[in-house]
Design a protein around this motif. Sequence first.
Motif, PDB file in Angstrom:
ATOM      1  N   ALA A  64       0.827  -1.201   0.000  1.00  0.00           N
ATOM      2  CA  ALA A  64       0.000   0.000   0.000  1.00  0.00           C
ATOM      3  C   ALA A  64       0.862   1.252   0.000  1.00  0.00           C
ATOM      4  CB  ALA A  64      -0.928  -0.014   1.212  1.00  0.00           C
ATOM      5  N   ARG A  93       0.639   4.360  -2.588  1.00  0.00           N
ATOM      6  CA  ARG A  93       0.409   5.725  -2.105  1.00  0.00           C
ATOM      7  C   ARG A  93       1.492   6.676  -2.604  1.00  0.00           C
ATOM      8  NH1 ARG A  93      -2.569   8.204   1.850  1.00  0.00           N
ATOM      9  NH2 ARG A  93      -2.209  10.460   1.662  1.00  0.00           N
ATOM     10  N   SER A 144      -9.299  -7.478  -0.374  1.00  0.00           N
ATOM     11  CA  SER A 144      -9.133  -7.938   0.994  1.00  0.00           C
ATOM     12  C   SER A 144     -10.016  -9.127   1.309  1.00  0.00           C
ATOM     13  CB  SER A 144      -9.478  -6.795   1.957  1.00  0.00           C
ATOM     14  OG  SER A 144     -10.863  -6.479   1.872  1.00  0.00           O
ATOM     15  N   SER A 153     -15.768  -4.362   1.244  1.00  0.00           N
ATOM     16  CA  SER A 153     -14.523  -3.647   0.926  1.00  0.00           C
ATOM     17  C   SER A 153     -13.670  -4.387  -0.089  1.00  0.00           C
ATOM     18  CB  SER A 153     -13.709  -3.410   2.197  1.00  0.00           C
ATOM     19  OG  SER A 153     -13.323  -4.648   2.764  1.00  0.00           O
ATOM     20  N   GLY A 212      -9.772  -3.147  -2.790  1.00  0.00           N
ATOM     21  CA  GLY A 212      -9.386  -3.179  -1.386  1.00  0.00           C
ATOM     22  C   GLY A 212      -7.987  -2.657  -1.125  1.00  0.00           C
ATOM     23  N   LEU A 213      -7.006  -3.045  -1.965  1.00  0.00           N
ATOM     24  CA  LEU A 213      -5.633  -2.601  -1.755  1.00  0.00           C
ATOM     25  C   LEU A 213      -5.509  -1.101  -2.009  1.00  0.00           C
ATOM     26  CD1 LEU A 213      -2.723  -3.331  -1.082  1.00  0.00           C
ATOM     27  CD2 LEU A 213      -2.378  -3.956  -3.488  1.00  0.00           C
ATOM     28  N   LYS A 232      -7.885   1.087  -1.601  1.00  0.00           N
ATOM     29  CA  LYS A 232      -8.515   1.753  -0.455  1.00  0.00           C
ATOM     30  C   LYS A 232      -7.573   1.784   0.749  1.00  0.00           C
ATOM     31  CE  LYS A 232     -13.245   0.489  -1.759  1.00  0.00           C
ATOM     32  NZ  LYS A 232     -14.420  -0.340  -1.398  1.00  0.00           N
ATOM     33  N   GLU A 233      -6.824   0.719   0.935  1.00  0.00           N
ATOM     34  CA  GLU A 233      -5.860   0.692   2.027  1.00  0.00           C
ATOM     35  C   GLU A 233      -4.793   1.764   1.834  1.00  0.00           C
ATOM     36  OE1 GLU A 233      -2.477  -2.308   3.957  1.00  0.00           O
ATOM     37  OE2 GLU A 233      -3.943  -3.089   2.509  1.00  0.00           O
ATOM     38  N   ALA A 288      -6.367   5.241   2.551  1.00  0.00           N
ATOM     39  CA  ALA A 288      -7.304   5.206   3.677  1.00  0.00           C
ATOM     40  C   ALA A 288      -7.434   6.537   4.394  1.00  0.00           C
ATOM     41  CB  ALA A 288      -6.891   4.112   4.657  1.00  0.00           C
ATOM     42  N   ARG A 307     -15.175   4.763   2.021  1.00  0.00           N
ATOM     43  CA  ARG A 307     -14.326   3.570   1.887  1.00  0.00           C
ATOM     44  C   ARG A 307     -15.167   2.298   1.809  1.00  0.00           C
ATOM     45  NH1 ARG A 307     -10.870   1.056   5.715  1.00  0.00           N
ATOM     46  NH2 ARG A 307     -11.532   2.581   7.262  1.00  0.00           N
TER      47      ARG A 307
END
Length: 615
Positions: free
Chosen positions: A237, A241, A501, A506, A510-511, A513-514, A517, A525
């Motif tokens: 993640a 990011r 996930s 979710s 999912g990844l 969103k992580e 976050a 989310r």
Amino acid sequence: MCGIAGFISFEGRRDTDWMDALGRTMTDAMAHRGEAARAPYVSACGTVMLCATRLAVRDRSEAGDQPMTDPTGRVVLVHNGEVYGSRSPAAPLWPRSTTCDTEFVLQQVCREDDPAAALQPLSGMFALAWHDTWSGRVVLARDHFGVKPLFYAFAHGGLLFASEPGVLLRTGLVTPEVDPEEYVLRSWIRMDAADDHTWLRGVRALQPAEYLSVDSPGTPTTHRYWRPTPVEKPVSAEEIRAAFDRAIAERAVSDVPRAAVLSGGVDSTAAVAALTALDVPVQGYVLRYQDGIGGSGDDVAHAAEAAERLGVTLTVCDLDRENAAELVPVLPTRLMRPLLHGAELAMHHLYGAIARDGNVVVYSGHGADELWGYQAGGYFPIVDPYAPTFLHGRHYLTHQLYPDERPVWARLVTWMARELGVDMTAVTDLVWERTMEEYRAIKTASPLKRGRHHLLRRFLVYVNDMVDATSATFTLEDRPVFQDVALAELAFRCPEHLKNSGEPGSSHKGLLKEALADLLPDSVRHRPKQGFPTPTDPGYARRLAALADGLGTPFGLPPLPAGLRAELGVGEWMFLASTSAWLGHLAELRTHPRSHGEQSRTPVALAGPGPRGRP
């Protein structure tokens, strides 16, 4: 956002006045794409013409206008889009006289003899054309994801190209015709029809991450300069990011007012949150259907919550039944195709509101789903991931997928095919061939990565073309923050199972969103995936049916069978009415090819310092 166009002669020198007049016609036809223009460039050899309109977003001085030439006079460039930088920067070849990205691209092009070497490291969205006066080579190029379009046709003993197919038609050199088989095919598969063909006979689309080179008259060749590498290495993640933050920082630069589409979903909310964290002033916009024509208004509630948390002003753009119906015969003249979905109406209406408030740059989340979502594994029905690709669900894809998902649509298109004399077996065979071309194009045993590549090269390009046509109508530049090469390479490196996930509510992206976050409220989310809703109101369907009846059946076909007519809903009536309106527009162009349609709000200026973009 700009517009580029030109002509390359395969038959030697052309009359200079004729080339100049052609360039002025094309510049005028794309005046809505930008508000400043220099006179067309006509090469000394009389075989190349390049022209452009410019929307000045960075460095609004006339020094950034196009066509632009390097200090030696060797290379002449026209450029549509926005290039933020290069992933392999090198020292400038000459002291820059502007801070606009066009001069940066010109230096990259001049530095490399191989077009692929110049294009591959560029970060941004672009369509380019340049003439190397020393070698005689002309190159047309499109960005990695196909955010910016580029169309071309072989006409009048040469190659004609432009940012929009309508610009080609306005010259009178390309006949506005529709191939019935191509029409049926693209209607049948609806939102997954992006390839080098178009809805117009003889008009082709340069594909994402490709360039077309003309090194000698009459022998253009196309080359792909980039494709994502599908490997299986864990991606964290934190890596996602970091790439996202870089993408936002690159796209934050602007000398004009900025807005964002804020639907209250993961992608748009994260983009706006990241921009506000950089103190970028941005105003949010969200669409709300009225009269029950297409949705519950759920976007508004989530967007309002996100806007309040971020301290962003939110404008709600209401689209009612009457305005939606009035757009149906108008939009096909901009899209150069029938309406296939409710999203065209929504985008056009939203961009119009954004432009009326004086904004120029718009941030959006297009592309996140194709890179990080769609993980159910059902997009391609796979027999065996290691089986030869011709065994992968051919019967389902060609005979069941579309009728199962949209049975009324399938029955309508099948009826039209029969009346037009089009063989549906030939059409479905073409569906398979074109679909599998991009499915096969990357080397991997993973069916999900193959399917993702197909989505990236076909469905996302369909979305990008729709976004470009609707935003360009209002002289806007849409910046999709997730269509970034570094993010894409991470997405194709990441094992597909890590992107979900598996937790209830979710699993979609999912990844991603992580990774994002801290930018997202919990409600966003955990919000289920939603797209633009398609209008469904029965009253709206009756309004569209009356419109379609007034315009007549497409291609002069006989009246619809009563049983089929009774089944049609909003989408089918919208498709029929917009097809008839579009065909009528093409007929008018055949009669009056040089009678220009929509004009920009600020007249385009030629042969001198043009008016700068909007303040």
